[in-house]
Each structure stands twice: as structure tokens, then as C-alpha cells.
Design an enzyme around this catalytic site. Structure first.
Site, PDB file in Angstrom:
ATOM      1  CG  HIS A 142      17.823 -31.160  28.872  1.00  0.00           C
ATOM      2  ND1 HIS A 142      18.788 -31.038  27.891  1.00  0.00           N
ATOM      3  CD2 HIS A 142      18.031 -30.143  29.738  1.00  0.00           C
ATOM      4  CE1 HIS A 142      19.548 -29.985  28.156  1.00  0.00           C
ATOM      5  NE2 HIS A 142      19.103 -29.427  29.268  1.00  0.00           N
ATOM      6  CG  LEU A 143      10.255 -29.909  29.581  1.00  0.00           C
ATOM      7  CD1 LEU A 143       9.074 -30.199  28.670  1.00  0.00           C
ATOM      8  CD2 LEU A 143       9.838 -30.105  31.025  1.00  0.00           C
ATOM      9  CG  HIS A 144      15.519 -27.070  32.264  1.00  0.00           C
ATOM     10  ND1 HIS A 144      16.580 -27.285  33.116  1.00  0.00           N
ATOM     11  CD2 HIS A 144      16.050 -26.978  31.018  1.00  0.00           C
ATOM     12  CE1 HIS A 144      17.704 -27.312  32.425  1.00  0.00           C
ATOM     13  NE2 HIS A 144      17.402 -27.143  31.140  1.00  0.00           N
ATOM     14  CD  GLN A 180      20.706 -28.367  23.631  1.00  0.00           C
ATOM     15  OE1 GLN A 180      20.459 -27.735  22.619  1.00  0.00           O
ATOM     16  NE2 GLN A 180      20.629 -29.682  23.677  1.00  0.00           N
ATOM     17  CG  ASP A 239      19.332 -29.472  37.098  1.00  0.00           C
ATOM     18  OD1 ASP A 239      20.458 -29.312  37.618  1.00  0.00           O
ATOM     19  OD2 ASP A 239      19.087 -29.158  35.923  1.00  0.00           O
TER      20      ASP A 239
END
Length: 112
Positions: free
Chosen positions: A98-100, A92, A30
């Protein structure tokens, strides 16, 4: 989705150092990390959010890829958190599922 930033990343339109990539999923760090380790795991196919997923295999690919990434980074020893935000009130900010993957510090509970 021509304007989706994550679609552009997934299809190579925006150069990115992938931590992981397969036929369905990519993972990358990220740009605005919220923990010492903050990786985004995204499906290559566009889904605006988790609500839009109509194929259970998407969830299997996303989660198993996130675990592979966590293991490759050695996160299983101390633990990690996986988060999927859905919708505005869910936090969001990019309209692409998406996965954090967060790790590297004590992550408090409850979040938010």
C-alpha cells in the site's frame, strides 16, 4: 488472502467509501490519519509488500493512480508525499502493498 484486511476492503468484503477505484487499484482514507489528508492506495491483487511485486505494471498502476487521486483532491498546488513502507523496520504494519498519500500540512524531513 482470506485474512488480509486490505484484500477484504478491495474486494468489497468490508464496506468502504472509495475515493478512487479501477480494475487494478482502490484508494480510501486511512482510519488513523497521520496528516490532514491521508489516503491509502492499494492494488486489488494481494502482494505482501513491494518485495513481492513481480510485474512492473503493478508499480505503474499504483503510482499513476496515486497521482490521479492527488490531483482529484487538489493536492498538486501545495504538494504531497507518497510513502511505501516495506517490512517491519520500514514501518509496514499491514502485510499488503500500500501507498500512503499524505498532505495538508508541512511534512518534515527526514521522516521517522
Amino acid at each position: 488472502m482470506d485474512e488480509c484486511i486490505f484484500c477484504k476492503i478491495a474486494n468489497g468484503g468490508i464496506p468502504t467509501d472509495f475515493i478512487y477505484s479501477d480494475e487494478n487499484v482502490v484508494a480510501f482514507r486511512d482510519l488513523n490519519p497521520q496528516a490532514p489528508v491521508h489516503v491509502l492506495v492499494i492494488p486489488k491483487k494481494h502482494y505482501s509488500s513491494g518485495i513481492a511485486v513481480d510485474d512492473p505494471a503493478v508499480w505503474g498502476n499504483l503510482m499513476s493512480s496515486a497521482v490521479k487521486v492527488a490531483n482529484s483532491l487538489g493536492l498538486e498546488k501545495d504538494g504531497y508525499r507518497m510513502v511505501i513502507n516495506t517490512g517491519e523496520q520500514g514501518g509496514q504494519t499491514v502485510p499488503h502493498l500500500h501507498l500512503h498519500l499524505l498532505a495538508g500540512r508541512n511534512l518534515g524531513w527526514p521522516p521517522g
